[in-house]
Design a protein around this motif. Structure first.
Motif, PDB file in Angstrom:
ATOM      1  N   GLY A  80       0.817  -1.214   0.000  1.00 54.65           N
ATOM      2  CA  GLY A  80       0.000   0.000   0.000  1.00 54.65           C
ATOM      3  C   GLY A  80       0.847   1.259   0.000  1.00 54.65           C
ATOM      4  O   GLY A  80       0.552   2.224  -0.714  1.00 54.65           O
ATOM      5  N   ILE A  81       1.908   1.250   0.793  1.00 56.07           N
ATOM      6  CA  ILE A  81       2.820   2.402   0.840  1.00 56.07           C
ATOM      7  C   ILE A  81       3.458   2.601  -0.536  1.00 56.07           C
ATOM      8  O   ILE A  81       3.519   3.731  -1.050  1.00 56.07           O
ATOM      9  CB  ILE A  81       3.876   2.202   1.945  1.00 56.07           C
ATOM     10  CG1 ILE A  81       3.207   2.365   3.326  1.00 56.07           C
ATOM     11  CG2 ILE A  81       5.042   3.173   1.785  1.00 56.07           C
ATOM     12  CD1 ILE A  81       4.047   1.911   4.496  1.00 56.07           C
ATOM     13  N   HIS A  82       3.898   1.532  -1.145  1.00 54.30           N
ATOM     14  CA  HIS A  82       4.511   1.614  -2.478  1.00 54.30           C
ATOM     15  C   HIS A  82       3.518   2.177  -3.501  1.00 54.30           C
ATOM     16  O   HIS A  82       3.859   3.060  -4.300  1.00 54.30           O
ATOM     17  CB  HIS A  82       5.012   0.227  -2.900  1.00 54.30           C
ATOM     18  CG  HIS A  82       5.585   0.206  -4.273  1.00 54.30           C
ATOM     19  ND1 HIS A  82       6.816   0.757  -4.579  1.00 54.30           N
ATOM     20  CD2 HIS A  82       5.086  -0.283  -5.435  1.00 54.30           C
ATOM     21  CE1 HIS A  82       7.046   0.614  -5.869  1.00 54.30           C
ATOM     22  NE2 HIS A  82       6.023  -0.016  -6.414  1.00 54.30           N
ATOM     23  N   LEU A  83       2.278   1.677  -3.471  1.00 54.76           N
ATOM     24  CA  LEU A  83       1.254   2.151  -4.402  1.00 54.76           C
ATOM     25  C   LEU A  83       0.929   3.628  -4.162  1.00 54.76           C
ATOM     26  O   LEU A  83       0.811   4.403  -5.112  1.00 54.76           O
ATOM     27  CB  LEU A  83      -0.014   1.292  -4.273  1.00 54.76           C
ATOM     28  CG  LEU A  83      -1.170   1.644  -5.206  1.00 54.76           C
ATOM     29  CD1 LEU A  83      -0.766   1.481  -6.675  1.00 54.76           C
ATOM     30  CD2 LEU A  83      -2.377   0.770  -4.893  1.00 54.76           C
ATOM     31  N   ALA A  84       0.794   4.023  -2.911  1.00 50.65           N
ATOM     32  CA  ALA A  84       0.494   5.424  -2.592  1.00 50.65           C
ATOM     33  C   ALA A  84       1.629   6.341  -3.052  1.00 50.65           C
ATOM     34  O   ALA A  84       1.375   7.437  -3.560  1.00 50.65           O
ATOM     35  CB  ALA A  84       0.240   5.584  -1.091  1.00 50.65           C
ATOM     36  N   GLU A  85       2.871   5.891  -2.886  1.00 53.66           N
ATOM     37  CA  GLU A  85       4.014   6.679  -3.375  1.00 53.66           C
ATOM     38  C   GLU A  85       3.956   6.811  -4.892  1.00 53.66           C
ATOM     39  O   GLU A  85       4.138   7.901  -5.436  1.00 53.66           O
ATOM     40  CB  GLU A  85       5.338   6.019  -2.967  1.00 53.66           C
ATOM     41  CG  GLU A  85       5.658   6.184  -1.503  1.00 53.66           C
ATOM     42  CD  GLU A  85       6.867   5.363  -1.042  1.00 53.66           C
ATOM     43  OE1 GLU A  85       7.244   4.377  -1.735  1.00 53.66           O
ATOM     44  OE2 GLU A  85       7.411   5.710   0.015  1.00 53.66           O
ATOM     45  N   LYS A  86       3.707   5.697  -5.555  1.00 52.10           N
ATOM     46  CA  LYS A  86       3.657   5.681  -7.022  1.00 52.10           C
ATOM     47  C   LYS A  86       2.556   6.601  -7.549  1.00 52.10           C
ATOM     48  O   LYS A  86       2.743   7.315  -8.531  1.00 52.10           O
ATOM     49  CB  LYS A  86       3.428   4.239  -7.492  1.00 52.10           C
ATOM     50  CG  LYS A  86       3.588   4.035  -8.977  1.00 52.10           C
ATOM     51  CD  LYS A  86       3.527   2.570  -9.330  1.00 52.10           C
ATOM     52  CE  LYS A  86       2.198   2.293  -9.983  1.00 52.10           C
ATOM     53  NZ  LYS A  86       1.983   0.926 -10.377  1.00 52.10           N
ATOM     54  N   GLU A  87       1.410   6.594  -6.864  1.00 47.85           N
ATOM     55  CA  GLU A  87       0.278   7.416  -7.304  1.00 47.85           C
ATOM     56  C   GLU A  87       0.293   8.826  -6.711  1.00 47.85           C
ATOM     57  O   GLU A  87      -0.616   9.603  -6.953  1.00 47.85           O
ATOM     58  CB  GLU A  87      -1.036   6.717  -6.943  1.00 47.85           C
ATOM     59  CG  GLU A  87      -1.231   5.427  -7.711  1.00 47.85           C
ATOM     60  CD  GLU A  87      -2.601   4.815  -7.494  1.00 47.85           C
ATOM     61  OE1 GLU A  87      -3.399   5.362  -6.701  1.00 47.85           O
ATOM     62  OE2 GLU A  87      -2.870   3.776  -8.117  1.00 47.85           O
ATOM     63  N   LYS A  88       1.313   9.115  -5.907  1.00 54.59           N
ATOM     64  CA  LYS A  88       1.457  10.427  -5.268  1.00 54.59           C
ATOM     65  C   LYS A  88       0.216  10.816  -4.452  1.00 54.59           C
ATOM     66  O   LYS A  88      -0.211  11.964  -4.461  1.00 54.59           O
ATOM     67  CB  LYS A  88       1.804  11.494  -6.311  1.00 54.59           C
ATOM     68  CG  LYS A  88       3.150  11.232  -6.991  1.00 54.59           C
ATOM     69  CD  LYS A  88       3.471  12.276  -8.016  1.00 54.59           C
ATOM     70  CE  LYS A  88       4.818  12.120  -8.667  1.00 54.59           C
ATOM     71  NZ  LYS A  88       5.350  10.799  -8.875  1.00 54.59           N
TER      72      LYS A  88
END
Length: 111
Positions: A80-88
Motif C-alpha cells: 500500500g505504501i509503495h502504491l500510494a508513493e507511485k500514485e502520489k
C-alpha cells in the motif's frame, strides 16, 4: 435497514458490477465483524484482482494484523505504501506510513 439486508444489497452490487472494486471493498468492510472468514476472502480478492484500489490496503492490513497474520499484514502495508508513493497520494501515504510504524512497534517487528 437490517445488517443482513445491507450485506445482501452490497453482494448484489458486487455481482452486478464485479469490475468495480468499491463494491467488493464495501462488502469486505461489512463482513469484518460478523464473518471474518468472508472478509478475509474478500480482502484477498481485492489484493489479487484489484491491486490498484488503494483504500483496500489500510483496512486489509489492519484486518490481517487483528487476526494474527502479521506477515501478511506487514506485506499489505508495504504494498500500500509503495502504491500510494507511485500514485502520489500523499494523505493516504501518510496514513499508511503512520499505521505501519505503529504496527511494527506494537508487534515488536523491524521495518
Amino acid at each position: 435497514m437490517s445488517k443482513l439486508s445491507r450485506i445482501e444489497m452490497l453482494q448484489s452490487f458486487a455481482e452486478q458490477e464485479p469490475e468495480n472494486p468499491f463494491n467488493w471493498y464495501a462488502l469486505a468492510l461489512e463482513h469484518q465483524n460478523s464473518s471474518p472468514e468472508k472478509a478475509a476472502s474478500l480482502f484477498h480478492k481485492l489484493l489479487n484482482e484489484h491491486k490498484g484500489y488503494l483504500p483496500t490496503y489500510y483496512h486489509a492490513a489492519h484486518f490481517f494484523a487483528e487476526h494474527g497474520d502479521l506477515d501478511l499484514a506487514k506485506s499489505v502495508f508495504e504494498e500500500g505504501i509503495h502504491l500510494a508513493e507511485k500514485e502520489k497520494q500523499l494523505n493516504t501515504l501518510r496514513e499508511l506510513k503512520n499505521s505501519y510504524q505503529n504496527f511494527l512497534f506494537e508487534n515488536d517487528l523491524d521495518g
